[in-house]
Design a protein around this motif. Structure first.
Motif, short mmCIF file in Angstrom:
data_model
loop_
_atom_site.label_atom_id
_atom_site.label_comp_id
_atom_site.label_asym_id
_atom_site.label_seq_id
_atom_site.Cartn_x
_atom_site.Cartn_y
_atom_site.Cartn_z
N LEU A 197 79.59 46.07 -13.01
CA LEU A 197 80.93 46.66 -13.03
C LEU A 197 80.86 48.13 -12.65
O LEU A 197 81.64 48.61 -11.82
CB LEU A 197 81.58 46.49 -14.40
N MET A 198 79.95 48.87 -13.25
CA MET A 198 79.79 50.28 -12.93
C MET A 198 79.42 50.47 -11.47
O MET A 198 79.95 51.34 -10.78
CB MET A 198 78.70 50.88 -13.83
N ASP A 199 78.52 49.63 -10.98
CA ASP A 199 78.12 49.71 -9.59
C ASP A 199 79.29 49.43 -8.66
O ASP A 199 79.47 50.11 -7.63
CB ASP A 199 76.98 48.73 -9.32
N ALA A 200 80.12 48.45 -9.01
CA ALA A 200 81.28 48.12 -8.18
C ALA A 200 82.27 49.28 -8.15
O ALA A 200 82.83 49.61 -7.09
CB ALA A 200 81.95 46.85 -8.71
N LEU A 201 82.49 49.91 -9.30
CA LEU A 201 83.42 51.05 -9.34
C LEU A 201 82.91 52.20 -8.48
O LEU A 201 83.63 52.74 -7.64
CB LEU A 201 83.61 51.52 -10.78
N LEU A 202 81.66 52.59 -8.70
CA LEU A 202 81.12 53.74 -7.98
C LEU A 202 80.91 53.44 -6.50
O LEU A 202 80.78 54.38 -5.70
CB LEU A 202 79.82 54.20 -8.62
N SER A 203 80.88 52.16 -6.12
CA SER A 203 80.73 51.78 -4.72
C SER A 203 82.07 51.62 -4.01
O SER A 203 82.10 51.42 -2.79
CB SER A 203 79.95 50.47 -4.61
N HIS A 204 83.16 51.68 -4.76
CA HIS A 204 84.48 51.54 -4.14
C HIS A 204 84.69 52.67 -3.14
O HIS A 204 84.35 53.82 -3.41
CB HIS A 204 85.57 51.58 -5.21
N PRO A 205 85.25 52.38 -1.96
CA PRO A 205 85.42 53.42 -0.93
C PRO A 205 86.15 54.67 -1.41
O PRO A 205 85.80 55.79 -1.02
CB PRO A 205 86.22 52.70 0.16
N ALA A 206 87.15 54.50 -2.29
CA ALA A 206 87.89 55.67 -2.78
C ALA A 206 86.99 56.61 -3.57
O ALA A 206 87.06 57.84 -3.43
CB ALA A 206 89.06 55.23 -3.65
N LEU A 207 86.11 56.03 -4.40
CA LEU A 207 85.23 56.86 -5.21
C LEU A 207 84.04 57.34 -4.41
O LEU A 207 83.54 58.45 -4.62
CB LEU A 207 84.78 56.10 -6.46
N GLN A 208 83.57 56.54 -3.46
CA GLN A 208 82.50 57.00 -2.57
C GLN A 208 82.93 58.25 -1.81
O GLN A 208 82.16 59.20 -1.66
CB GLN A 208 82.12 55.89 -1.58
N GLN A 209 84.17 58.25 -1.37
CA GLN A 209 84.68 59.41 -0.65
C GLN A 209 84.68 60.65 -1.54
O GLN A 209 84.34 61.75 -1.09
CB GLN A 209 86.10 59.14 -0.14
N ARG A 210 85.01 60.47 -2.81
CA ARG A 210 85.04 61.61 -3.72
C ARG A 210 83.64 62.01 -4.15
O ARG A 210 83.36 63.20 -4.34
CB ARG A 210 85.91 61.27 -4.94
N ILE A 211 82.76 61.04 -4.31
CA ILE A 211 81.37 61.35 -4.71
C ILE A 211 80.68 62.19 -3.64
O ILE A 211 79.95 63.14 -3.95
CB ILE A 211 80.59 60.04 -4.97
N TYR A 212 80.93 61.87 -2.39
CA TYR A 212 80.24 62.55 -1.30
C TYR A 212 81.07 63.70 -0.71
O TYR A 212 80.64 64.30 0.27
CB TYR A 212 79.91 61.54 -0.19
N ALA A 213 82.22 63.98 -1.31
CA ALA A 213 83.05 65.08 -0.80
C ALA A 213 82.33 66.41 -0.98
O ALA A 213 81.69 66.63 -1.99
CB ALA A 213 84.38 65.11 -1.53
#
Length: 242
Positions: free
Chosen positions: A226-242
């Motif tokens: 579940l955590m992996d799916a959330l952090l892999s979501h494109p919306a959060l990936q965009q914010r993680i790598y912003a």
């Protein structure tokens, strides 16, 4: 060498210049000014509402979130006027599913982090769909279809009202710093200690002084999917790598 305005001589700075210095500083400089802002809170609070009106409410600027919390920390006319001016909260949020993010924003503005965490879990279940709501938890396979706008709103709210310390994107960056090793992430988040999972809710630290990334909580007792799916979501990936 640090860029941005110097943080010296804050005791003699006018409230207006202190606000400007805080707003324009980098994260390290802003944190160095927090004590000075607290000391001058009575002079600053009448200025905050107008100061916020000139800022971008579509981002996740934690300086704005801190100033809102400073303003709301006392029950008086200034607080009442601000809440009347922004009944749904200052930060602009968007939902592709028509969800109401005002209760979450109100809890975060009030630094009621345990309540905010519960609201976040409920919102994730709503985003996952009626079956997840009835079940009481989210399956990892229900995360990819979640609207990007909603996950973006959830994360922005947590970042804005936690001095940049909490949120899914914060957890994602911490995972990267652990070379994507989950077993190293859990102690860093204080979700695990000495091989034992932190007991919910009594052993969690529901305050701004909790370790970075401590909130919001994602249940790991069923594994990391579940955590992996959330952090892999494109919306959060965009914010993680912003």
């Amino acid at each position: 060498m640090l860029s941005g305005p110097p943080v010296t001589a804050t005791t003699s700075a006018s409230p207006e210049s202190l606000l400007e210095r805080f707003q324009s500083g980098n994260p390290r400089q802003r944190r160095a000014l927090l004590a000075a802002l607290q000391e001058q809170r009575q002079l600053l609070r009448p200025l905050i509402a107008d100061h916020l009106s000139a800022l971008d409410a579509t981002g996740d600027d934690w300086a704005a979130g801190f100033l809102i919390q400073l303003l709301l920390d006392e029950s008086d006319g200034l607080r009442d006027a601000f809440l009347a001016r922004y009944p749904l909260g200052w930060l602009a949020t968007v939902s592709a599913r028509g969800l109401d993010y005002a209760p979450l924003q109100q809890a975060l503005m009030a630094q009621q982090f345990e309540e905010a965490d519960r609201i976040t879990s409920a919102l994730l279940r709503e985003l996952a769909g009626p079956t997840a709501v009835r079940r009481g938890y989210v399956y990892y396979s229900e995360v990819p279809p979640m609207p990007s706008a909603d996950l973006d709103s959830l994360d922005r709210l947590w970042v804005c009202f936690s001095r940049g310390r909490f949120g899914f994107s914060v957890q994602g960056r911490l995972l990267r710093s652990c070379n994507d090793r989950w077993e190293l992430l859990w102690p860093k988040l204080a979700w695990k200690d000495g091989g034992r999972w932190t007991r919910y809710p009594g052993s969690f630290q529901w305050s701004i002084d909790a370790p970075e990334g401590h909130m919001p909580l994602v249940n790991q007792l069923r594994g990391v999917r579940l955590m992996d799916a959330l952090l892999s979501h494109p919306a959060l990936q965009q914010r993680i790598y912003a």
